[in-house]
Design an enzyme around this catalytic site. Structure first.
Site, short mmCIF file in Angstrom:
data_model
loop_
_atom_site.label_atom_id
_atom_site.label_comp_id
_atom_site.label_asym_id
_atom_site.label_seq_id
_atom_site.Cartn_x
_atom_site.Cartn_y
_atom_site.Cartn_z
N LYS A 1 -11.62 -2.83 10.64
CA LYS A 1 -10.48 -3.11 11.53
C LYS A 1 -10.56 -3.67 13.02
CE LYS A 1 -8.04 -0.41 9.36
NZ LYS A 1 -7.10 -0.62 8.53
N ILE B 1 -4.90 11.51 10.41
CA ILE B 1 -3.45 12.03 10.14
C ILE B 1 -3.61 12.80 9.09
CG2 ILE B 1 -1.00 10.82 9.48
CD1 ILE B 1 -2.35 9.44 11.81
N GLY C 1 -0.30 5.13 -0.92
CA GLY C 1 -1.14 5.91 0.05
C GLY C 1 -0.22 6.64 1.00
N GLN C 2 -1.73 7.30 1.80
CA GLN C 2 -1.21 8.44 2.28
C GLN C 2 -0.48 8.10 3.46
OE1 GLN C 2 -3.78 9.65 5.59
NE2 GLN C 2 -3.00 11.82 5.58
N GLY D 1 0.84 -1.19 0.58
CA GLY D 1 0.00 0.10 -0.03
C GLY D 1 1.09 1.03 0.00
N TYR E 1 -15.26 -0.49 7.50
CA TYR E 1 -13.83 0.29 7.72
C TYR E 1 -13.62 -0.67 9.42
CZ TYR E 1 -9.99 3.15 8.73
OH TYR E 1 -9.30 3.33 8.68
C1 AKB Z 1 -10.97 8.01 7.98
O1 AKB Z 1 -10.82 8.95 8.67
O2 AKB Z 1 -11.18 7.01 7.51
C2 AKB Z 1 -8.73 7.85 8.79
C3 AKB Z 1 -9.06 6.75 9.77
C4 AKB Z 1 -9.08 8.14 11.11
O3 AKB Z 1 -9.20 5.42 10.48
N1 AKB Z 1 -8.46 8.43 8.40
#
Ligand code: AKB
Length: 320
Positions: A146, A172, A11-12, A8, A142
């Site tokens: 996680k 971030i 990515g950022q 990855g 998401y």
């Molecule tokens: C998002 O906003 O989805 C990410 C995170 C906080 O995991 N930057």
């Protein structure tokens, strides 16, 4: 740690982490994995580059064997708002991809870094001073990926002895590669818009507090955790870490100190707002401080000054 694979790297975080790891461990020892999007020129030109998709285990294995990899930083993921648009893809990368990496790590004796997130929490989590060990019932895909990644990583450590370690990253803030599809992206975009047009339309409501961190601290955190003495780690996946907590009004006021004409208005994105409201206002990161010495350098005034300086220079050069 000698040979590292980063998955990855377009990515950022991946783009900057790859460069930092190359600085620390030697350019030829850090393999940059990318899927569709090519990483930055810096990454492409400074060391080995391989096409690696977290959802293709045969390809990961080939690269791990070719470079005798002993640590994998797996940063492949769809961010929170993007994952709500395509939950199936988010599951595939965020759970199947994590499983593939862990299995290959088990068979090839690799350490694994797992980037979890404040997204691993949900509306029933205590949102102020969120403890390290607490309720995790996220309502987003998401978040589901996680929490799954945290649990899988802990399982592989306990059951198979794989050296897995992870962080719950907050938003971030950075100025090299833009984030995309995240709920906390506004805290990056505000600086670009302040420089370009002196105004910003915020997708989150005033009063929405979230944890944040500047990229240099986020990179140090990953590397320091992976270097930490394992006998001191009571936790593994994943550590709460934060450097600051603010809402849109506070960051806008900070920008105004440098650009007095700056104006912010609101056009709330209901998907992002609901996600943000289910995430901590401020996490308690005492365990990270005690177990491996987490101690961030940048607060909001320091971040603001640096972001506006770097982005201002890019703007003058016509790069943005
Ligand atoms: C998002 O906003 O989805 C990410 C995170 C906080 O995991 N930057």
């Amino acid at each position: 740690m000698k040979n590292i694979l980063v998955i990855g790297t377009a990515g950022q975080i991946g783009s900057e982490l790859t460069m930092k790891l190359r600085e620390n461990y030697g350019s030829t020892n850090v393999v940059a994995g990318y899927r569709k999007t090519m990483p930055s020129d810096d990454v492409v030109q400074s060391g080995p580059l391989e096409n690696v998709d977290a959802t293709e285990p045969d390809r990961i294995l080939e690269v791990v064997k070719k470079y005798k990899i002993d640590a994998i930083y797996n940063l492949a993921a769809l961010l929170s708002a993007a994952a709500e648009k395509n939950p199936q893809a988010a599951w595939n990368v965020g759970v199947n991809g994590v499983y593939n990496v862990l299995e290959i790590a088990r068979e090839n004796n690799c350490a694994v870094f797992f980037p979890s997130s404040i997204g691993a929490f949900g509306p029933t989590t205590p949102l102020d001073n969120t403890p390290q060990d607490t309720i995790q019932r996220p309502g987003t895909m998401y978040g589901v990926t996680k929490v799954s990644g945290e649990l899988l990583s802990d399982y592989y450590f306990k059951r198979f002895g794989v050296d897995t370690r992870g962080l719950r990253y907050p938003g971030i803030i950075s100025n090299v590669t833009l984030p995309g599809g995240g709920t906390t992206d506004y805290a990056v975009e505000i600086f670009y818009e302040a420089i370009k047009s002196k105004k910003f339309t915020c997708p989150l409501k005033a009063g929405t507090f979230l944890d944040m961190m500047y990229m240099p601290d986020a990179l140090d955190a990953a590397i320091n955790l992976m270097e930490a003495d394992p006998s001191k780690l009571k936790h593994r996946n994943a550590f709460n870490i934060t450097a600051m907590s603010f809402d849109p009004e506070i960051i806008a006021a900070e920008v105004k100190k440098h650009i007095p004409e700056f104006k912010m208005e609101y056009d709330v994105d209901p998907v992002k707002q609901e996600i943000a409201e289910s995430w901590p206002n401020k996490m308690d990161d005492t365990c990270a401080r005690e177990e491996w010495g987490w101690d961030p350098t940048f607060d909001l005034p320091a971040v603001t000054e640096d972001m506006l300086k770097v982005i201002g220079e890019k703007h003058e050069k016509g790069l943005i």
